[in-house]
Structure formats: structure tokens, C-alpha cells
Design a protein around this motif. Structure first.
Motif, PDB file in Angstrom:
ATOM      1  N   ALA A  88       0.974  -1.092  -0.256  1.00  0.00           N
ATOM      2  CA  ALA A  88       0.149   0.076  -0.101  1.00  0.00           C
ATOM      3  C   ALA A  88       0.908   1.265  -0.029  1.00  0.00           C
ATOM      4  O   ALA A  88       2.258   1.252   0.456  1.00  0.00           O
ATOM      5  CB  ALA A  88      -0.921  -0.053   1.149  1.00  0.00           C
ATOM      6  N   GLY A  89       0.356   2.280  -0.553  1.00  0.00           N
ATOM      7  CA  GLY A  89       1.186   3.741  -0.403  1.00  0.00           C
ATOM      8  C   GLY A  89       2.202   3.813  -0.989  1.00  0.00           C
ATOM      9  O   GLY A  89       2.101   3.229  -2.374  1.00  0.00           O
ATOM     10  N   SER A  90       3.431   4.400  -0.795  1.00  0.00           N
ATOM     11  CA  SER A  90       4.661   4.347  -1.559  1.00  0.00           C
ATOM     12  C   SER A  90       5.218   2.900  -1.966  1.00  0.00           C
ATOM     13  O   SER A  90       5.704   3.003  -3.048  1.00  0.00           O
ATOM     14  CB  SER A  90       5.544   5.222  -0.913  1.00  0.00           C
ATOM     15  OG  SER A  90       5.837   4.674   0.193  1.00  0.00           O
ATOM     16  N   ASP A  91       4.894   1.924  -1.181  1.00  0.00           N
ATOM     17  CA  ASP A  91       5.421   0.620  -1.531  1.00  0.00           C
ATOM     18  C   ASP A  91       4.887   0.073  -2.832  1.00  0.00           C
ATOM     19  O   ASP A  91       5.405  -0.363  -3.861  1.00  0.00           O
ATOM     20  CB  ASP A  91       5.384  -0.336  -0.346  1.00  0.00           C
ATOM     21  CG  ASP A  91       6.250   0.123   0.993  1.00  0.00           C
ATOM     22  OD1 ASP A  91       7.186   0.849   0.695  1.00  0.00           O
ATOM     23  OD2 ASP A  91       5.849  -0.194   2.049  1.00  0.00           O
ATOM     24  N   TRP A  92       3.500   0.491  -2.821  1.00  0.00           N
ATOM     25  CA  TRP A  92       2.865  -0.184  -4.040  1.00  0.00           C
ATOM     26  C   TRP A  92       3.204   0.464  -5.065  1.00  0.00           C
ATOM     27  O   TRP A  92       3.256   0.060  -6.268  1.00  0.00           O
ATOM     28  CB  TRP A  92       1.276  -0.106  -3.637  1.00  0.00           C
ATOM     29  CG  TRP A  92       0.425  -0.053  -5.082  1.00  0.00           C
ATOM     30  CD1 TRP A  92      -0.324   0.974  -5.410  1.00  0.00           C
ATOM     31  CD2 TRP A  92       0.235  -1.191  -5.744  1.00  0.00           C
ATOM     32  NE1 TRP A  92      -1.046   0.580  -6.605  1.00  0.00           N
ATOM     33  CE2 TRP A  92      -0.672  -0.776  -6.995  1.00  0.00           C
ATOM     34  CE3 TRP A  92       0.677  -2.553  -5.911  1.00  0.00           C
ATOM     35  CZ2 TRP A  92      -0.870  -1.539  -7.796  1.00  0.00           C
ATOM     36  CZ3 TRP A  92       0.375  -3.198  -6.885  1.00  0.00           C
ATOM     37  CH2 TRP A  92      -0.406  -2.739  -7.949  1.00  0.00           C
ATOM     38  N   GLU A  93       3.423   1.640  -5.059  1.00  0.00           N
ATOM     39  CA  GLU A  93       3.821   2.635  -6.234  1.00  0.00           C
ATOM     40  C   GLU A  93       5.213   2.207  -6.834  1.00  0.00           C
ATOM     41  O   GLU A  93       5.424   2.221  -7.952  1.00  0.00           O
ATOM     42  CB  GLU A  93       3.851   4.217  -6.116  1.00  0.00           C
ATOM     43  CG  GLU A  93       2.251   4.864  -5.780  1.00  0.00           C
ATOM     44  CD  GLU A  93       1.223   4.778  -6.935  1.00  0.00           C
ATOM     45  OE1 GLU A  93       1.878   4.822  -8.174  1.00  0.00           O
ATOM     46  OE2 GLU A  93       0.315   4.688  -6.701  1.00  0.00           O
ATOM     47  N   GLU A  94       6.073   1.987  -5.768  1.00  0.00           N
ATOM     48  CA  GLU A  94       7.245   1.508  -6.152  1.00  0.00           C
ATOM     49  C   GLU A  94       7.260   0.246  -6.972  1.00  0.00           C
ATOM     50  O   GLU A  94       7.874  -0.172  -8.048  1.00  0.00           O
ATOM     51  CB  GLU A  94       8.321   1.396  -4.924  1.00  0.00           C
ATOM     52  CG  GLU A  94       9.651   1.119  -5.163  1.00  0.00           C
ATOM     53  CD  GLU A  94      10.506   2.099  -5.827  1.00  0.00           C
ATOM     54  OE1 GLU A  94      11.641   1.814  -6.274  1.00  0.00           O
ATOM     55  OE2 GLU A  94      10.061   3.262  -5.788  1.00  0.00           O
TER      56      GLU A  94
END
Length: 488
Positions: free
Chosen positions: A89-95
Motif C-alpha cells: 500500500a502507499g509508496s511501496d505499492w507505487e514503487e
């Protein structure tokens, strides 16, 4: 009296006799008796026979016991617990999404996107490449300067370059399809065309032309290409088809056709050439140092048959090409060459007509050939008739010099018109089966003074012969050609 058994001794009261007859035997142990009893038992009888007997029930019990033991010893497979990672979720998902391979419909991206910061300055216009590599093709009827302009060269510079190249090589010699490789340099602004920095093209088979900019001026540099003019020699067995065998050996179609026409001036291709004969062909060849190969005209036409050789050499004199044998004897004037490549199926004379069913004079030769095979003029002449003619079907009549005339019947298609002048070997029609015909063939007639004669009876007496300096040069050429190695 002899005793036959221990039982007999005991019955007679002879205990003492038993003591010295044999040693006492110990009774078997219980475990041994059990083992012996079990050894004689069939534990695995056939369950398909003697159903219901004691042996059958014993076998069924054995089978059941084995299955039960197998089931008891079978391992137990229990589900293994697995741990699933927690969803991103969040920045981890975008990465993860920016680095994953997935369809665009699932939100895939080509990488991480960074927003512009204060260090970014917008460009007023998109910068051009310092140089551009382009190609142009010289077409049939094209103008060289116009080709350069289509590629992006300025009009004035295109005219200047064309004039420079015309001094090095005649532009009229450029063949359609010639490719020009151009390099266009940097221009001061988009309102002017790019300058020509370099250009190369193949002007001829033996010449490259390079254009380069030196000190601000364009310079044209011819670049000659080394050429090896060793002819190509091909030899092989005639086999089922002289044409196909020569083509399979590597001879181009045009050279093979010329070869057949040359041989036809000395012999009949259909009847005189056999499958075990050896053909010998020498063709003009030019090999460039850059690897390209060009094949030209036929120079030598040879055939080895029955221990004899037919050797014909092309000799150009007074702008006319003729074929001479190795001794310098040229083409036979007035010779009637065979008009089609095939086999003789019916000769000249009285025969039984296959369609009319009567004995009838056959005034020509029937030559069997494939449907559509080309029919050629037997010698130079003028077309006196070309059209439908009764039983002859599609028919062509040629008038030659010396009171001779020839006719060609049963054509599938006529390729000449009345009044047309034709030369020996020129195609005048194609083999067919029109008129009174039982199959595709050519009916070939020859008249002398208006009277039909046997085409095979015509005598050939007029010959061309070389002499003097021409004969010396001819023999030198023959020796040079025969020295060429096969396939070299």
C-alpha cells in the motif's frame, strides 16, 4: 526271513533288532512342524477360479490383509500452512508497480515519474539533430538535382552538386534504382535547408563516387573498383533436359537460350542431343572487389557427343555477332534450323492419317513438343500468312530467299503479323493442337520453288570462313576461352 519295516519288527516282538537297525530319530520341534505346514499352503490362489472353496477363502483373506496393511502404512498428507505477504500500500505499492511487467489496463508504468523542479527550464523550441542520414533512389527518367531536392538538399546546392558530379561521370550512365546515401549537416535555423556534408553512390559496376565537404567546399572523388573479368565456365551432363541441366548448373536463362540457338545452327536439339552428352558453356563474368558479380553474354557453346565435340565461339565483326567453330568456319548461310525443341513423331512421306483413317501424303515433319513451347523461324524471312488455315489450325507461312518458303501449323497462339520481317531464331508462335491434330505438336513444311520438299533433305553449302589476321585473333580467343577452368 527279512523284516520289511519297523512296524513289522515291533509286531514280531523284536525290540533288540530295532536297536541295531538304525539310530532313533528325534521328533521335529513344533516351530518346524508349523513352518513345514505353512510352506505347503498356497496363500495366493487364483481368485477367479474355485470360488467358495477353502483355498479361495484363504486367498481372499490374504488379499484383504495385504490391502489393510498397505492402508495402515500409507502416509497421511496434511495441508501445510502457508504465509501470504501482506498487500502493499502507499509508496511501496507505487514503487512495485513502476518496476512490474503488467498490461497498461492494470496500471503499469514505464518507470518512476519525477515532477519538474525549480532547476528545469522550458525550451523555446525542440533542438535538431546535428546530422541526418538519408537515402534517395534515382528513378527512370529522373533528374539528379531533383532527386537531391527530394532528399532535403537545397535547390542551389543540388544544382551545384549535380554539375560537379557530371564532370566525373556521365549522369546518363546512371541506372534506374541507383541508391544515394546522403549526410545532411547542421543548419543555422529551420527556415533554410540542411547543407550536404557527404554523399556516396555506385555510379557504375566498377566505380563509386564520393562527395565530401572540405574547408566549406564540396569535393567529388571518383573511387574505382577493381574488376576481375575471368569468364565463367559450366560443364555437366545433359540428362532429361538440356535447358534445365544448364540452368541447374548456374547459367542464366538468357545465356541458355542463346546457347540452344547457337547449337541449332549445327545440329537438331531434339534428335541429335542425347542424355549422356556433356554440355560446355562459357559466359562473360565480371567480379567486383566489393563482392558483386555480373554475368554477361554467352562466349562459347560446346557439346560433347559420341566422342565428337561441337565447339562454337562468339565472334563480333562489323557490329554483328556470329558463331564460328574452333577452325574458324562460321555460320552456314541458308541453313534451316529446327523450329522447335522436341522429338520427331512423323516423317515426310506417305503415311496412314491418324484422324482421316486413309493413306495420305505427309508433306512435312511432325515435331512433338510441350504445349506452349516457343516456335522459332527456321531462317530469315518475311511473314506471308498468319492466321487460321483449315486442318493446319493456326498457321504461319514464311518466305525466304532462294525460292524457299516454310510453314508452321497447329499453333496454340501466333506471335507475328503478316508482312513482318523475322530473323532466324525469332519466336513466331507457340506449340498447340489446333486444326486436325491428335495432340500438341508442330507441323513443319518446307517448299522450294512452290513444291513441298523434305525439310531434312536441304543441303547447306554456303559457309563463312575467317582468314588472315582475323583468323589469328580468333584462334587466340579460342585458346584463351578453352584455358578457363570449370567453375573458376
Amino acid at each position: 526271513m527279512f523284516l520289511r519295516s519297523d512296524h513289522d519288527l515291533q509286531a514280531a516282538g523284536g525290540a533288540a533288532a530295532l536297536s541295531f537297525a538304525r539310530a532313533p530319530v528325534a521328533a521335529p520341534a513344533p516351530i518346524e512342524r508349523l513352518r513345514a505346514a505353512l510352506h505347503d499352503v498356497d496363500w495366493t490362489p487364483d481368485l477367479g477360479s474355485r470360488i467358495g472353496t477353502r483355498d479361495w477363502w484363504r486367498g481372499l483373506i490374504t488379499c484383504t490383509a495385504l490391502i489393510g496393511g498397505l492402508y495402515t502404512l500409507m502416509p497421511r498428507f496434511e495441508p501445510m500452512p502457508g504465509l501470504a505477504p501482506a498487500p502493499l500500500a502507499g509508496s511501496d505499492w507505487e514503487e512495485a508497480r513502476s518496476q512490474a511487467i503488467a498490461p497498461l489496463a492494470w496500471g503499469a508504468t514505464s518507470g518512476r515519474r519525477m515532477a519538474a523542479n525549480d532547476l528545469v527550464r522550458p525550451l523555446a523550441e525542440t533542438p535538431e539533430r546535428p546530422i541526418e542520414e538519408r537515402t534517395a533512389t534515382f528513378g527512370a527518367g529522373d533528374d539528379f538535382a531533383r532527386v537531391l531536392q527530394r532528399a532535403g538538399v537545397g535547390g542551389a546546392e543540388a544544382v551545384n552538386v549535380t554539375a560537379l558530379i557530371a564532370r566525373a561521370v556521365p549522369l546518363s550512365s546512371l541506372k534506374p534504382g541507383t541508391q544515394l546515401d546522403l549526410t545532411l549537416g547542421r543548419r543555422p535555423n529551420k527556415q533554410v535547408p540542411r547543407p550536404l556534408d557527404a554523399m556516396t553512390f555506385r555510379a557504375r559496376f566498377d566505380l563509386n563516387v564520393a562527395v565530401s565537404r572540405v574547408g566549406g567546399a564540396l569535393v567529388v572523388t571518383p573511387q574505382p573498383i577493381a574488376i576481375d573479368n575471368t569468364p565463367l565456365r559450366l560443364r555437366g551432363i545433359v540428362g532429361q533436359s538440356l535447358y534445365r541441366s544448364a540452368r541447374a548448373a548456374g547459367a542464366p536463362a538468357k545465356a541458355v537460350e542463346t546457347y540452344l540457338r547457337a547449337l541449332a545452327t549445327r545440329l537438331s536439339i531434339g534428335s541429335d542431343v542425347r542424355s549422356d552428352n556433356v554440355f560446355d558453356i562459357i559466359i562473360e563474368r565480371a567480379r567486383a572487389a566489393t563482392g558483386e558479380v555480373q554475368l554477361g553474354q554467352l562466349l562459347y557453346a560446346g557439346l560433347e557427343r559420341d566422342g565428337r565435340k561441337v565447339q562454337l565461339v562468339r565472334w563480333d565483326e562489323d557490329g554483328r555477332a556470329s558463331w564460328y567453330d574452333a577452325t574458324g568456319t562460321g555460320e552456314r548461310r541458308g541453313q534451316m534450323a529446327m523450329p522447335v525443341d522436341g522429338r520427331l513423331t512423323s516423317n515426310y512421306g506417305v503415311r496412314f492419317h491418324p484422324i482421316l483413317g486413309i493413306m495420305k501424303m505427309h508433306k512435312g515433319l511432325d515435331i512433338g513438343a510441350p504445349y506452349g513451347a516457343p516456335i522459332r523461324a527456321a531462317m530469315d524471312g518475311v511473314v506471308a500468312f498468319a492466321g487460321r488455315s483449315g486442318g493446319y489450325g493456326n498457321f504461319v507461312k514464311l518466305v525466304h530467299g532462294g525460292g524457299y518458303a516454310s510453314g508452321y501449323g497447329h499453333m496454340s497462339r501466333i506471335a507475328v503479323n503478316p508482312g513482318t520481317r523475322v530473323s532466324q531464331g525469332q519466336v513466331i508462335g507457340y506449340v498447340g493442337s489446333t486444326g486436325l491434330s491428335t495432340g500438341p505438336h508442330l507441323h513443319y513444311e518446307l517448299w522450294r520453288g512452290g513444291v513441298a520438299v523434305n525439310p531434312r533433305s536441304v543441303s547447306y553449302s554456303e559457309l563463312q570462313r575467317l582468314s588472315g589476321e582475323a583468323l589469328r585473333r580468333f584462334k587466340a580467343k579460342v585458346a584463351q576461352l578453352l584455358a578457363v577452368k570449370t567453375g573458376a
